[in-house]
Scaffold this motif. Structure first.
Motif, PDB file in Angstrom:
ATOM      1  N   THR A 119      62.308  95.340  33.526  1.00 44.76           N
ATOM      2  CA  THR A 119      61.207  95.880  34.675  1.00 44.76           C
ATOM      3  C   THR A 119      60.338  95.262  34.398  1.00 44.76           C
ATOM      4  O   THR A 119      59.606  95.814  33.536  1.00 44.76           O
ATOM      5  CB  THR A 119      61.530  96.940  35.548  1.00 44.76           C
ATOM      6  N   PRO A 120      59.783  94.116  35.602  1.00 44.41           N
ATOM      7  CA  PRO A 120      58.277  93.880  35.638  1.00 44.41           C
ATOM      8  C   PRO A 120      57.345  94.856  35.748  1.00 44.41           C
ATOM      9  O   PRO A 120      57.518  96.076  36.627  1.00 44.41           O
ATOM     10  CB  PRO A 120      57.686  93.127  36.689  1.00 44.41           C
ATOM     11  N   LEU A 121      56.170  95.720  34.656  1.00 40.97           N
ATOM     12  CA  LEU A 121      55.449  96.384  34.965  1.00 40.97           C
ATOM     13  C   LEU A 121      53.810  95.984  35.379  1.00 40.97           C
ATOM     14  O   LEU A 121      53.341  96.300  35.472  1.00 40.97           O
ATOM     15  CB  LEU A 121      55.411  97.036  33.598  1.00 40.97           C
ATOM     16  N   TYR A 122      52.957  94.472  34.876  1.00 36.74           N
ATOM     17  CA  TYR A 122      52.757  94.787  35.036  1.00 36.74           C
ATOM     18  C   TYR A 122      51.664  92.581  35.107  1.00 36.74           C
ATOM     19  O   TYR A 122      52.598  92.373  34.360  1.00 36.74           O
ATOM     20  CB  TYR A 122      51.134  94.451  34.156  1.00 36.74           C
ATOM     21  N   THR A 123      51.290  92.182  35.201  1.00 33.05           N
ATOM     22  CA  THR A 123      51.040  90.876  35.407  1.00 33.05           C
ATOM     23  C   THR A 123      49.304  90.984  34.777  1.00 33.05           C
ATOM     24  O   THR A 123      48.379  91.285  35.969  1.00 33.05           O
ATOM     25  CB  THR A 123      50.660  90.413  36.783  1.00 33.05           C
ATOM     26  N   ILE A 124      49.215  89.783  33.578  1.00 30.41           N
ATOM     27  CA  ILE A 124      47.185  89.307  33.544  1.00 30.41           C
ATOM     28  C   ILE A 124      47.153  87.993  34.571  1.00 30.41           C
ATOM     29  O   ILE A 124      48.446  87.215  34.241  1.00 30.41           O
ATOM     30  CB  ILE A 124      48.042  89.013  31.981  1.00 30.41           C
ATOM     31  N   ASP A 125      45.867  87.741  34.858  1.00 32.86           N
ATOM     32  CA  ASP A 125      45.768  86.620  35.506  1.00 32.86           C
ATOM     33  C   ASP A 125      46.385  85.358  34.708  1.00 32.86           C
ATOM     34  O   ASP A 125      46.487  84.802  33.483  1.00 32.86           O
ATOM     35  CB  ASP A 125      44.166  86.125  35.185  1.00 32.86           C
ATOM     36  N   LYS A 126      46.904  84.369  35.188  1.00 26.54           N
ATOM     37  CA  LYS A 126      48.178  83.448  34.367  1.00 26.54           C
ATOM     38  C   LYS A 126      46.882  82.149  34.663  1.00 26.54           C
ATOM     39  O   LYS A 126      47.379  81.383  33.821  1.00 26.54           O
ATOM     40  CB  LYS A 126      48.794  83.069  35.096  1.00 26.54           C
ATOM     41  N   LEU A 127      46.032  81.712  35.658  1.00 21.50           N
ATOM     42  CA  LEU A 127      45.333  80.649  35.053  1.00 21.50           C
ATOM     43  C   LEU A 127      44.765  79.849  33.948  1.00 21.50           C
ATOM     44  O   LEU A 127      45.632  78.308  33.629  1.00 21.50           O
ATOM     45  CB  LEU A 127      44.468  80.792  35.793  1.00 21.50           C
TER      46      LEU A 127
END
Length: 439
Positions: free
Chosen positions: A86-94
């Motif tokens: 299950t997706p929990l967090y997203t870090i800036d991908k740039l």
């Protein structure tokens, strides 16, 4: 003289009246009290060890980021249960998307160089073949052949270098893609989430910043400490078992929490510590049990909860059982009152075993099956009088491991009217378990 006559007359008159009074009636003692008695029911009962323990998770994971960057998104609801992946967090991908594009471009450059060197190698081999065909064996012809062969060797070496650079570029691209994938943080196990410890916009350090935790809740451990005497008896039980290997044997256990009247959660012992704690004379034992989802989608059990643990001592054996309402307590321990065949009340110390049955809690309007005491010979109903009670629901039934025989008449109702060694009139009822109480 006159006064003496008056006194004599008074004495004679008093004696006359006294002799005419009737004798006082003899006071009869009250009749013996009537008490309700039951004989113990003999049912298969298993004896248990009972301990206090606590529940713990079987798996726990600390959620951390593998890459450095700003936290962009929190994708879960705190305190909910999630599945694996299950997706929990997203870090800036740039930054990581840029690294992937750069690595992909480097790979394309290496592949172009390989094609260039492959073409030059084809040309060099053609030049070498032409020199070999046209050469007349002179010094100049030999020089040209060596020059063409050297050029071919250089170009082959350059091709190998370009292929190595291509492999390095592929590895760099794969590493960049992995780092990009780390920007999407997912649940490594299924379980219940804690609160998020970092909010959106904060800088997250790789492998350092703790974001949240997950604990597995569908399966739980229960830990308790057993005295070494109990553990020895437990080991002897294993030895008597027919299983060929002690390490493969599993003894069941039952767990109760909170205000539960019984031990409704079943599991098994899966681990025993390898030494006895000398300071306490106990050994740590671990059980494993399922934590099923209830009808409303909630799990009852939580890691860290206090638990009561019951471990069977032996197989079931026929044992006398009585209603718990028959039991009294004194300085000498638990006891009951019985009525002898001669109609005399006797105090009988008893040893109380396992709790055999308790009336379960049910919804309003629902009558659960129950142990009952039934009057087999009820008196006839009298006109104008309320109906005579012929059935008593029992709230709890306990086993008696010592102190009672099957033909003892144990007082169930009327305990406040009796005293030891006094007479009583027994009104004998029959104790029936739930399966027989409907008959």
């Amino acid at each position: 003289m006159y006064h003496r006559r008056i006194g004599l007359s008074a004495v004679l008159l008093t004696a006359t009246f006294t002799g005419c009074q009737p004798p006082k009636p003899e006071v009869k003692p009250p009749p013996p009290p009537t008490v309700t008695v039951v004989r113990p029911a003999i049912v298969p009962v298993r004896d248990y060890w009972v301990y206090n323990g606590y529940l713990d998770t079987t798996k726990a994971v600390e959620v951390r980021s593998k890459v450095r960057g700003f936290l962009k998104d929190v994708k879960f609801v705190e305190g909910t249960e999630v599945a694996v992946g299950t997706p929990l967090y997203t870090i800036d991908k740039l930054e990581y998307e840029t690294a992937v594009k750069k690595a992909a471009a480097e790979l394309l450059k290496c592949e172009a160089q390989i094609k260039s060197w492959e073409a030059q190698i084809v040309q060099s081999r053609a030049d070498l073949d032409r020199v070999n065909r046209l050469g007349a064996g002179g010094i100049e012809s030999k020089f040209r052949e060596e020059e063409a062969r050297a050029t071919l060797d250089v170009r082959i070496a350059e091709l190998k270098a370009a292929e190595a650079n291509r492999d390095a570029a592929k590895a760099a691209l794969h590493s960049s893609e992995i780092m990009l994938g780390y920007t999407d943080i997912k649940a490594k196990i299924g379980g219940r989430l804690s609160r998020t410890l970092v909010d959106e916009g904060n800088l997250v350090q790789a492998d350092t910043t703790l974001l949240t935790t997950i604990v597995q809740v569908d399966k739980l451990y229960v830990y308790y400490d057993a005295p070494e005497s109990d553990f020895l008896a437990y080991q002897k039980t294993l030895i008597k078992s027919s299983s060929p290997s002690l390490s493969t044997q599993q003894i069941g256990l039952e767990v109760g929490v909170g205000d539960e009247m019984d031990f409704p959660h079943e599991g098994f012992i899966d681990f025993r510590e390898n030494r006895v704690e000398t300071a306490t004379g106990t050994i740590r034992v671990r059980g494993r049990l399922d934590n099923p989802v209830l009808s409303n989608g909630v799990r009852l059990l939580y890691p860290g909860m206090f638990a009561r643990v019951r471990v069977p001592k032996s197989d079931k054996a026929p044992t006398p059982v009585i209603p718990e309402d028959c039991l009294l307590s004194g300085q000498e321990g638990r006891f009951v009152f019985v009525v002898t065949p001669e109609g005399v009340v006797k105090k009988r110390p008893v040893t109380v075993g396992a709790n055999v049955w308790k009336l379960p809690a049910t919804e309003a309007g629902v009558t659960p099956p129950s142990w009952v005491a039934v009057n087999p010979t009820p008196p006839p109903k009298k006109e104008g009088q309320p109906p005579v009670e012929t059935r008593k629901n029992i709230k709890s039934v306990v086993a008696i491991t010592a102190g009672l025989k099957a033909d003892d008449r144990v007082i169930l109702a009327g305990l406040h009217q009796v005293r030891p060694d006094a007479p009583a009139t027994p009104d004998e009822w029959v104790l029936k378990p739930p399966a027989e109480s409907k008959k």
